[in-house]
Design an enzyme around this catalytic site. Structure first.
Site, PDB file in Angstrom:
ATOM      1  N   ASN A  23       0.805  -1.240   0.000  1.00 59.43           N
ATOM      2  CA  ASN A  23       0.000   0.000   0.000  1.00 59.43           C
ATOM      3  C   ASN A  23       0.832   1.281   0.000  1.00 59.43           C
ATOM      4  OD1 ASN A  23       0.719  -0.682   2.641  1.00 59.43           O
ATOM      5  ND2 ASN A  23      -0.965   0.508   3.484  1.00 59.43           N
TER       6      ASN A  23
ATOM      7  N   GLY B 187       1.927  -6.208   7.174  1.00 60.23           N
ATOM      8  CA  GLY B 187       1.020  -6.825   6.213  1.00 60.23           C
ATOM      9  C   GLY B 187      -0.267  -7.227   6.894  1.00 60.23           C
TER      10      GLY B 187
ATOM     11  N   THR C 238      -1.544 -13.207   7.532  1.00 62.56           N
ATOM     12  CA  THR C 238      -0.144 -13.507   7.181  1.00 62.56           C
ATOM     13  C   THR C 238       0.724 -13.381   8.431  1.00 62.56           C
ATOM     14  OG1 THR C 238      -0.598 -12.381   5.088  1.00 62.56           O
ATOM     15  CG2 THR C 238       1.662 -13.069   5.467  1.00 62.56           C
TER      16      THR C 238
ATOM     17  N   GLU D 229       3.370  -5.567  12.249  1.00 64.82           N
ATOM     18  CA  GLU D 229       2.448  -4.429  12.068  1.00 64.82           C
ATOM     19  C   GLU D 229       1.355  -4.911  11.137  1.00 64.82           C
ATOM     20  OE1 GLU D 229       2.803  -1.779  13.751  1.00 64.82           O
ATOM     21  OE2 GLU D 229       4.815  -2.155  14.499  1.00 64.82           O
TER      22      GLU D 229
ATOM     23  N   CYS E 291      -3.303   1.585   6.250  1.00 67.53           N
ATOM     24  CA  CYS E 291      -3.712   0.861   7.452  1.00 67.53           C
ATOM     25  C   CYS E 291      -4.268   1.811   8.509  1.00 67.53           C
ATOM     26  CB  CYS E 291      -2.529   0.086   8.015  1.00 67.53           C
ATOM     27  SG  CYS E 291      -1.080   1.129   8.264  1.00 67.53           S
TER      28      CYS E 291
ATOM     29  N   GLU F 189       7.207   0.168  16.052  1.00 71.72           N
ATOM     30  CA  GLU F 189       8.256   0.724  15.208  1.00 71.72           C
ATOM     31  C   GLU F 189       8.424   2.193  15.578  1.00 71.72           C
ATOM     32  OE1 GLU F 189       6.530  -0.369  11.289  1.00 71.72           O
ATOM     33  OE2 GLU F 189       8.210  -1.776  11.154  1.00 71.72           O
TER      34      GLU F 189
HETATM   35  P1  NDP Z   1       0.076  -9.459   3.016  1.00 74.03           P
HETATM   36  O1  NDP Z   1       0.048  -9.958   4.403  1.00 74.03           O
HETATM   37  O2  NDP Z   1      -0.614 -10.235   1.954  1.00 74.03           O
HETATM   38  O3  NDP Z   1       1.582  -9.303   2.500  1.00 74.03           O
HETATM   39  C1  NDP Z   1       2.548  -8.517   3.174  1.00 74.03           C
HETATM   40  C2  NDP Z   1       3.927  -8.998   2.758  1.00 74.03           C
HETATM   41  O4  NDP Z   1       4.117 -10.322   3.240  1.00 74.03           O
HETATM   42  C3  NDP Z   1       4.139  -9.062   1.259  1.00 74.03           C
HETATM   43  O5  NDP Z   1       5.461  -8.742   0.936  1.00 74.03           O
HETATM   44  C4  NDP Z   1       3.844 -10.512   0.967  1.00 74.03           C
HETATM   45  O6  NDP Z   1       4.430 -10.964  -0.226  1.00 74.03           O
HETATM   46  C5  NDP Z   1       4.465 -11.180   2.167  1.00 74.03           C
HETATM   47  N1  NDP Z   1       3.970 -12.509   2.449  1.00 74.03           N
HETATM   48  C6  NDP Z   1       2.823 -13.102   2.038  1.00 74.03           C
HETATM   49  N2  NDP Z   1       2.745 -14.381   2.497  1.00 74.03           N
HETATM   50  C7  NDP Z   1       3.868 -14.591   3.231  1.00 74.03           C
HETATM   51  C8  NDP Z   1       4.371 -15.702   3.966  1.00 74.03           C
HETATM   52  N3  NDP Z   1       3.714 -16.860   4.035  1.00 74.03           N
HETATM   53  N4  NDP Z   1       5.544 -15.568   4.600  1.00 74.03           N
HETATM   54  C9  NDP Z   1       6.230 -14.410   4.559  1.00 74.03           C
HETATM   55  N5  NDP Z   1       5.817 -13.326   3.843  1.00 74.03           N
HETATM   56  C10 NDP Z   1       4.648 -13.408   3.200  1.00 74.03           C
HETATM   57  O7  NDP Z   1      -0.436  -7.960   3.099  1.00 74.03           O
HETATM   58  P2  NDP Z   1      -0.751  -6.981   1.888  1.00 74.03           P
HETATM   59  O8  NDP Z   1       0.474  -6.818   1.058  1.00 74.03           O
HETATM   60  O9  NDP Z   1      -2.022  -7.424   1.270  1.00 74.03           O
HETATM   61  O10 NDP Z   1      -0.952  -5.605   2.673  1.00 74.03           O
HETATM   62  C11 NDP Z   1      -2.146  -5.163   3.168  1.00 74.03           C
HETATM   63  C12 NDP Z   1      -2.227  -5.409   4.655  1.00 74.03           C
HETATM   64  O11 NDP Z   1      -1.157  -4.745   5.309  1.00 74.03           O
HETATM   65  C13 NDP Z   1      -3.489  -4.852   5.272  1.00 74.03           C
HETATM   66  O12 NDP Z   1      -4.020  -5.792   6.155  1.00 74.03           O
HETATM   67  C14 NDP Z   1      -2.997  -3.639   6.037  1.00 74.03           C
HETATM   68  O13 NDP Z   1      -3.808  -3.287   7.121  1.00 74.03           O
HETATM   69  C15 NDP Z   1      -1.649  -4.081   6.467  1.00 74.03           C
HETATM   70  N6  NDP Z   1      -0.817  -2.936   6.781  1.00 74.03           N
HETATM   71  C16 NDP Z   1      -0.501  -2.692   8.095  1.00 74.03           C
HETATM   72  C17 NDP Z   1       0.244  -1.581   8.444  1.00 74.03           C
HETATM   73  C18 NDP Z   1       0.639  -1.325   9.861  1.00 74.03           C
HETATM   74  O14 NDP Z   1       1.547  -0.519  10.075  1.00 74.03           O
HETATM   75  N7  NDP Z   1       0.036  -1.946  10.844  1.00 74.03           N
HETATM   76  C19 NDP Z   1       0.686  -0.617   7.425  1.00 74.03           C
HETATM   77  C20 NDP Z   1       0.303  -0.975   6.093  1.00 74.03           C
HETATM   78  C21 NDP Z   1      -0.428  -2.101   5.794  1.00 74.03           C
HETATM   79  P3  NDP Z   1       3.668 -10.915  -1.651  1.00 74.03           P
HETATM   80  O15 NDP Z   1       2.776  -9.741  -1.678  1.00 74.03           O
HETATM   81  O16 NDP Z   1       4.795 -10.786  -2.574  1.00 74.03           O
HETATM   82  O17 NDP Z   1       2.943 -12.214  -1.726  1.00 74.03           O
END
Ligand code: NDP
Length: 479
Positions: free
Chosen positions: A149, A225, A229, A247, A281, A460
């Site tokens: 994002n 993420g 996940t 996070e 987020c 963080e």
């Molecule tokens: P994901 O959890 O799908 O992915 C986050 C990262 O983790 C990506 O690089 C992804 O790779 C990787 N990933 C996916 N599966 C695995 C695994 N099994 N093991 C290790 N790494 C893995 O999140 P999104 O990218 O869809 O992001 C959106 C989410 O992030 C929302 O829920 C949002 O709320 C949260 N978020 C939280 C923030 C915070 O500070 N709390 C800030 C911003 C977002 P790939 O995409 O390449 O598959």
């Protein structure tokens, strides 16, 4: 078509598999570049490079680390427009917004460059007996995994403190938005970052991310993420006794009291609802409004939301760009359907938008406001992460608090009131890691950043990040 490459041991290299994956431009729905489909072998190369670089990097003086990280910040600033354009094409966000995020990415490097110079540790005296001091040492090779994002902003928010504290890093950007991480590789080369100190591997989460998380010698994982996940990562990393910073998702409330500064509350609520297509987020997706101003606020909000231009992310006057991927677009649309099934009344938006010409296959959704939903229904408690908000009336401070705290998330909350006592009371009782009062997204990089409940573990920002990326060791000297 552009082929992105991994950044390992200071070189830009292809994945062992020699395979590439498609990278889409969400504004057009078309493939515009190719990403290495990396696997365990690439992660291992990156780990070995990081391991070899660690001894020299941890012994590099704080001042020299500062100089290199600061140079990276300068180069991000110098390339602001090019990076912002790339981010906008890769992610779907408006170009003007991406420009701000590139400034913030440079600030992350600059901020933690100075942290390297100023980080200190405690000492504890046992009068007449002993003196203790805390050695804070880098962990070694750490993993940083970030989402799609705010691609470069969140990537740099992890990498910069990890490097500043003297660690070497293997980092994985989201495969959905890899472009600015790739461009950062070239910036690091230009800035003179020593080989192997930072390694960037492109590929999918279940392959590259999983390998990083389960790697026996990578002792810390900083992840941003989704909550599911994060749960999966914790289940692998916790039994291996790794340091974990998670996070995760959010479902943040905006609570609007009748005594708010009305115009400011409406204008900022439009931003906190729809900035970056609602894909932040920290966006407030549940707007709780005191009943006495409910109708007036609703009308003013809808009027503003209807004026938000959805369009080409590269156009200056676009306020809402494209949704990041087909998968996410389908997910957001499925929540619009769910909201209807749950009895929601769509006040504006509620549907996909089909643009013309080159943008005809892009993923656009109209900014949507929904009312008439139970405060604890699925639409109001599950993370949608798109341009969709709900509005709900409340009658008392207690009721507002109950509604605000009713989800399993606890990342951020926003309170609009002129009553300072009420603001303090609510800030103390609300279940979230961040509380904004009469503002939104005002960020001081020194403050702790993170969530409670299912929004994450750890913090963080500022010294919190420097502490996460170091191991404290107590040294006790008998007097
Ligand atoms: P994901 O959890 O799908 O992915 C986050 C990262 O983790 C990506 O690089 C992804 O790779 C990787 N990933 C996916 N599966 C695995 C695994 N099994 N093991 C290790 N790494 C893995 O999140 P999104 O990218 O869809 O992001 C959106 C989410 O992030 C929302 O829920 C949002 O709320 C949260 N978020 C939280 C923030 C915070 O500070 N709390 C800030 C911003 C977002 P790939 O995409 O390449 O598959």
């Amino acid at each position: 078509m552009q082929h992105l490459l991994n950044y390992i041991n200071g070189e830009l290299v292809n994945a062992h598999s020699q395979q590439f994956m498609d990278n889409y431009n969400p504004a057009t729905g078309k493939v515009y570049s190719l990403i290495p489909d990396s696997d365990e072998k690439d992660v291992e190369d990156a780990y070995q490079a990081a391991k070899s670089a660690f001894f020299a990097w941890k012994n590099t003086s704080n001042e020299d680390r500062f100089i290199i990280l600061n140079r990276i910040a300068e180069l991000i600033d110098l390339n602001n427009d090019e990076l912002a354009k790339a981010e906008s094409i890769d992610q779907g966000k408006p170009h003007w917004l991406a420009k701000n995020e590139m400034i913030r990415s440079a600030q992350n490097f600059r901020f933690f460059a100075t942290a390297a110079m100023q980080f200190s540790s405690e000492s504890h005296h046992m009068e007449g007996h002993a003196v203790n001091y805390t050695l804070r040492q880098p962990i070694g090779v750490v993993a940083c995994i970030s989402p799609w994002n705010l691609p470069l902003y969140l990537f740099s928010w992890k990498i910069a403190p990890a490097l500043a504290a003297g660690n070497c890093v293997v980092a994985k950007p989201s495969e959905i938005t890899p472009m600015t991480a790739f461009m950062l590789s070239k910036i690091c080369q230009e800035a003179g970052l020593p080989k192997g100190v930072l390694n960037i591997i492109h590929g999918i989460g279940p392959k590259v991310g999983s390998t990083l998380v389960s790697h026996p010698h990578i002792k810390a994982v900083s992840f941003t993420g989704g909550t599911s996940t994060g749960k999966h990562i914790a289940s692998i990393a916790a039994p291996m006794f790794k340091k974990l910073s998670l996070e995760l998702g959010g479902k943040n409330p905006s609570i609007v009291f009748a005594d708010c500064d009305f115009e400011k509350a409406v204008k900022t609520t439009v931003q906190s609802s729809f900035l970056n297509q609602g894909e932040i987020c920290l966006c407030g997706s549940r707007i709780l409004i005191e009943r006495s101003i409910y109708d007036k606020f609703k009308e003013a909000l809808i009027q503003e939301v209807k004026q938000l231009k959805v369009g080409n992310p590269l156009d200056k006057d676009t306020k809402v760009g494209a949704i990041v991927s087909q998968l996410h677009y389908d997910k957001v649309l499925s929540y619009l359907q769910l909201a209807k099934e749950e009895g929601g009344n769509i006040l504006t938006g509620g549907e996909a938008i089909h643009l013309e010409g080159d943008l005809a296959n892009g993923w656009y959704i109209a900014p949507t406001v929904i009312e008439n939903l139970a405060y604890d229904c699925r639409t109001n408690t599950e993370e949608i992460f798109g341009p969709v908000v709900t509005i709900t009336p409340f009658d008392s401070e207690e009721e507002a608090l109950q509604m605000a705290n009713c989800t399993e998330y606890g990342l951020a909350s926003i309170i609009w009131t002129q009553d300072i006592t009420r603001a303090h009371n609510l800030a103390a009782q609300i279940q979230s890691g961040i509380v904004w009062i009469n503002c939104w997204l005002l960020r001081d990089l020194r403050t702790p950043f993170g969530g409670v409940k299912n929004s994450g573990v750890g913090r963080e920002g500022g010294w919190e990040a420097m502490k996460f990326f170091t191991e404290p060791k107590n040294v006790c000297i008998k007097l």
